[in-house]
Design a protein around this motif. Structure first.
Motif, PDB file in Angstrom:
ATOM      1  N   ARG A  18       0.830  -1.201   0.000  1.00  0.00           N
ATOM      2  CA  ARG A  18       0.000   0.000   0.000  1.00  0.00           C
ATOM      3  C   ARG A  18       0.865   1.252   0.000  1.00  0.00           C
ATOM      4  O   ARG A  18       0.542   2.250  -0.621  1.00  0.00           O
ATOM      5  CB  ARG A  18      -0.933  -0.003   1.210  1.00  0.00           C
ATOM      6  CG  ARG A  18      -1.849   1.173   1.177  1.00  0.00           C
ATOM      7  CD  ARG A  18      -3.176   1.002   1.837  1.00  0.00           C
ATOM      8  NE  ARG A  18      -3.910  -0.202   1.625  1.00  0.00           N
ATOM      9  CZ  ARG A  18      -4.858  -0.356   0.695  1.00  0.00           C
ATOM     10  NH1 ARG A  18      -5.109   0.613  -0.144  1.00  0.00           N
ATOM     11  NH2 ARG A  18      -5.521  -1.466   0.615  1.00  0.00           N
ATOM     12  N   ARG A  19       2.016   1.208   0.692  1.00  0.00           N
ATOM     13  CA  ARG A  19       2.923   2.369   0.754  1.00  0.00           C
ATOM     14  C   ARG A  19       3.437   2.768  -0.633  1.00  0.00           C
ATOM     15  O   ARG A  19       3.736   3.926  -0.880  1.00  0.00           O
ATOM     16  CB  ARG A  19       4.125   2.052   1.635  1.00  0.00           C
ATOM     17  CG  ARG A  19       3.902   2.482   3.012  1.00  0.00           C
ATOM     18  CD  ARG A  19       5.191   2.559   3.787  1.00  0.00           C
ATOM     19  NE  ARG A  19       4.849   2.555   5.183  1.00  0.00           N
ATOM     20  CZ  ARG A  19       4.359   3.613   5.810  1.00  0.00           C
ATOM     21  NH1 ARG A  19       4.196   4.728   5.187  1.00  0.00           N
ATOM     22  NH2 ARG A  19       4.041   3.530   7.074  1.00  0.00           N
ATOM     23  N   LYS A  20       3.538   1.798  -1.532  1.00  0.00           N
ATOM     24  CA  LYS A  20       4.050   2.071  -2.875  1.00  0.00           C
ATOM     25  C   LYS A  20       3.123   2.992  -3.667  1.00  0.00           C
ATOM     26  O   LYS A  20       3.547   3.579  -4.653  1.00  0.00           O
ATOM     27  CB  LYS A  20       4.245   0.767  -3.647  1.00  0.00           C
ATOM     28  CG  LYS A  20       5.360  -0.091  -3.097  1.00  0.00           C
ATOM     29  CD  LYS A  20       5.482  -1.378  -3.870  1.00  0.00           C
ATOM     30  CE  LYS A  20       6.546  -2.281  -3.257  1.00  0.00           C
ATOM     31  NZ  LYS A  20       6.663  -3.545  -3.964  1.00  0.00           N
ATOM     32  N   THR A  21       1.874   3.132  -3.236  1.00  0.00           N
ATOM     33  CA  THR A  21       0.906   3.960  -3.959  1.00  0.00           C
ATOM     34  C   THR A  21       0.871   5.397  -3.451  1.00  0.00           C
ATOM     35  O   THR A  21       0.061   6.192  -3.916  1.00  0.00           O
ATOM     36  CB  THR A  21      -0.516   3.364  -3.855  1.00  0.00           C
ATOM     37  OG1 THR A  21      -0.949   3.416  -2.500  1.00  0.00           O
ATOM     38  CG2 THR A  21      -0.553   1.929  -4.374  1.00  0.00           C
ATOM     39  N   LEU A  22       1.757   5.753  -2.530  1.00  0.00           N
ATOM     40  CA  LEU A  22       1.761   7.079  -1.921  1.00  0.00           C
ATOM     41  C   LEU A  22       2.315   8.134  -2.884  1.00  0.00           C
ATOM     42  O   LEU A  22       3.370   7.944  -3.493  1.00  0.00           O
ATOM     43  CB  LEU A  22       2.607   7.055  -0.643  1.00  0.00           C
ATOM     44  CG  LEU A  22       2.622   8.339   0.165  1.00  0.00           C
ATOM     45  CD1 LEU A  22       1.239   8.623   0.733  1.00  0.00           C
ATOM     46  CD2 LEU A  22       3.630   8.232   1.286  1.00  0.00           C
TER      47      LEU A  22
END
Length: 82
Positions: A18-22
């Motif tokens: 999910r962090r990769k979509t920040l």
């Protein structure tokens, strides 16, 4: 019916995928909007043992952190692991 709860921000785990979509620019713009209008929609978290796992609302969570908030409004949902 979902009930809004105040959750300590430091108790929320964000999965690596999910962090990769920040997007930092989105966080900045959202933080400005929150300052002017308040948080419009709570984030969604699920329980995993003793911690909360983010389900939805990464940019809102990061904007709240950026603004120095220690808690955030959240819906506790029953979601399966990603």
């Amino acid at each position: 019916m979902l009930r809004v709860q105040k959750i300590p921000i430091d108790s929320i785990y964000v999965p690596a995928a999910r962090r990769k979509t920040l997007h930092p620019e989105t966080v900045r713009l959202l933080a400005e909007d929150i300052l002017e209008n308040g948080m419009k929609l709570p984030i969604q978290v699920r329980l995993d043992g003793n911690r909360h796992v983010l389900v939805e609302g990464l940019h809102r969570l990061e904007a709240a952190k950026w603004l120095g908030e220690t808690t955030i409004d959240a819906y506790l949902v029953h979601a399966r692991r990603h």
